[in-house]
Scaffold this motif. Structure first.
Motif, PDB file in Angstrom:
ATOM      1  N   TYR A 161       0.966  -1.507   0.076  1.00 27.11           N
ATOM      2  CA  TYR A 161       0.627  -0.229  -0.573  1.00 27.11           C
ATOM      3  C   TYR A 161       0.835   1.114   0.385  1.00 27.11           C
ATOM      4  O   TYR A 161       1.333   2.668  -1.097  1.00 27.11           O
ATOM      5  N   HIS A 218      -7.869  -4.093  -4.620  1.00 24.85           N
ATOM      6  CA  HIS A 218      -6.835  -3.918  -4.878  1.00 24.85           C
ATOM      7  C   HIS A 218      -6.568  -4.876  -6.365  1.00 24.85           C
ATOM      8  O   HIS A 218      -7.692  -6.125  -5.932  1.00 24.85           O
ATOM      9  N   THR A 277       0.629  -6.517  -5.810  1.00 21.31           N
ATOM     10  CA  THR A 277       0.337  -5.191  -6.166  1.00 21.31           C
ATOM     11  C   THR A 277       0.006  -3.959  -7.105  1.00 21.31           C
ATOM     12  O   THR A 277       0.728  -3.287  -6.759  1.00 21.31           O
ATOM     13  N   MET A 304      -4.907   0.225  -6.311  1.00 17.47           N
ATOM     14  CA  MET A 304      -5.698  -0.222  -5.643  1.00 17.47           C
ATOM     15  C   MET A 304      -7.354   0.977  -5.208  1.00 17.47           C
ATOM     16  O   MET A 304      -6.877   2.318  -6.281  1.00 17.47           O
ATOM     17  N   ARG A 353      -9.606   2.683  -2.261  1.00 19.49           N
ATOM     18  CA  ARG A 353     -10.694   2.526  -1.622  1.00 19.49           C
ATOM     19  C   ARG A 353     -12.436   3.394  -0.839  1.00 19.49           C
ATOM     20  O   ARG A 353     -11.564   4.349  -1.582  1.00 19.49           O
TER      21      ARG A 353
END
Ligand SMILES: CC(C)(COP(=O)(O)OP(=O)(O)OC[C@H]1O[C@@H](n2cnc3c(N)ncnc32)[C@H](O)[C@@H]1OP(=O)(O)O)[C@@H](O)C(=O)NCCC(=O)NCCS
Length: 142
Positions: A19, A48, A57, A60, A62
Motif C-alpha cells: 500500500y 486491489h 499489487t 487499488m 478504497r
C-alpha cells in the motif's frame, strides 16, 4: 482476453508495505506505517488488483464510509507501468458497484479528483460539486 486473465481482483486491502509503495510509486504523498495501518484497518471498503504472474499489487482504491449515506473514494492509484490499460476504471467500477449494492438508496459518493484521475472519473459519471467546493484544513505542527 480480459484484464482478469492477468490480474486478480481482490476485495480487501493490500499488504501494508505494498500500500505504502504503491502510493509512493504512483506519485501520491508518502504516508507513515502508522497512517497506512489506519487506512487499511479503518476503510469501509478496499479493493486491489494483483498481477497474477508476479503477485504484485498494481492498482487499488478504497472507500471511507459510514455505511449509511456518506462514501468517499480515496487512494485511487495504479503503478505507472500498468497505467492506461483499464485497471483504474476496473477498480473505480468495483468500489462504486460495492457502494450501490451494499448501501441504502441514494448514497452520497464523493472524491477529490487530482488531475491524473479527472478524465477517468468524468467518464465514470462523476461531476463537479457546484456551488460547493472541497476544502481542507492545513496541518500546523503544534
Ligand atoms: C488516476 C489513475 C489511478 C488511473 O489509473 P489507470 O489504471 O491508468 O486508469 P485507466 O487505465 O482505467 O484509465 C486511464 C486512461 O487509459 C485509457 N485506457 C484504458 N484502457 C485502455 C486500453 N486498453 N488501451 C488504451 N487506453 C486505455 C482510459 O480511457 C484513460 O484514458 P484518458 O485518461 O485519456 O481518458 C492513475 O493515473 C494514477 O495512479 N495516477 C497517479 C495517482 C493519482 O493521481 N491518483 C488519483 C488520485 S485522485
Amino acid at each position: 482476453m480480459t484484464l482478469l486473465d492477468d490480474f486478480e481482483l481482490i476485495a480487501g486491502p493490500p499488504p501494508l508495505e505494498e500500500y505504502l509503495q504503491l502510493r509512493k510509486d504512483a506519485g501520491l504523498s508518502q504516508k507513515t506505517r502508522q497512517q497506512g495501518a489506519g487506512a487499511l484497518a479503518g476503510s469501509w471498503f478496499f479493493c486491489h488488483l494483483r498481477e497474477t504472474a508476479s503477485g504484485r499489487t498494481v492498482a487499488m482504491g478504497r472507500v471511507i464510509g459510514d455505511g449509511g449515506w456518506c462514501f468517499h473514494i480515496a487512494d485511487m492509484a495504479t503503478l505507472p507501468e500498468f497505467q492506461g490499460r483499464g485497471l483504474g476504471r476496473l477498480v473505480l467500477d468495483t468500489v462504486v458497484a460495492h457502494i450501490r449494492e451494499t448501501a441504502p438508496e441514494n448514497p452520497y459518493i464523493t472524491l477529490i479528483a487530482d488531475p491524473p484521475g479527472r478524465r477517468l472519473y468524468e467518464q465514470a459519471g462523476f461531476t463537479e460539486i457546484n456551488p460547493s467546493r472541497g476544502m481542507e484544513l492545513p496541518w500546523v505542527r503544534p
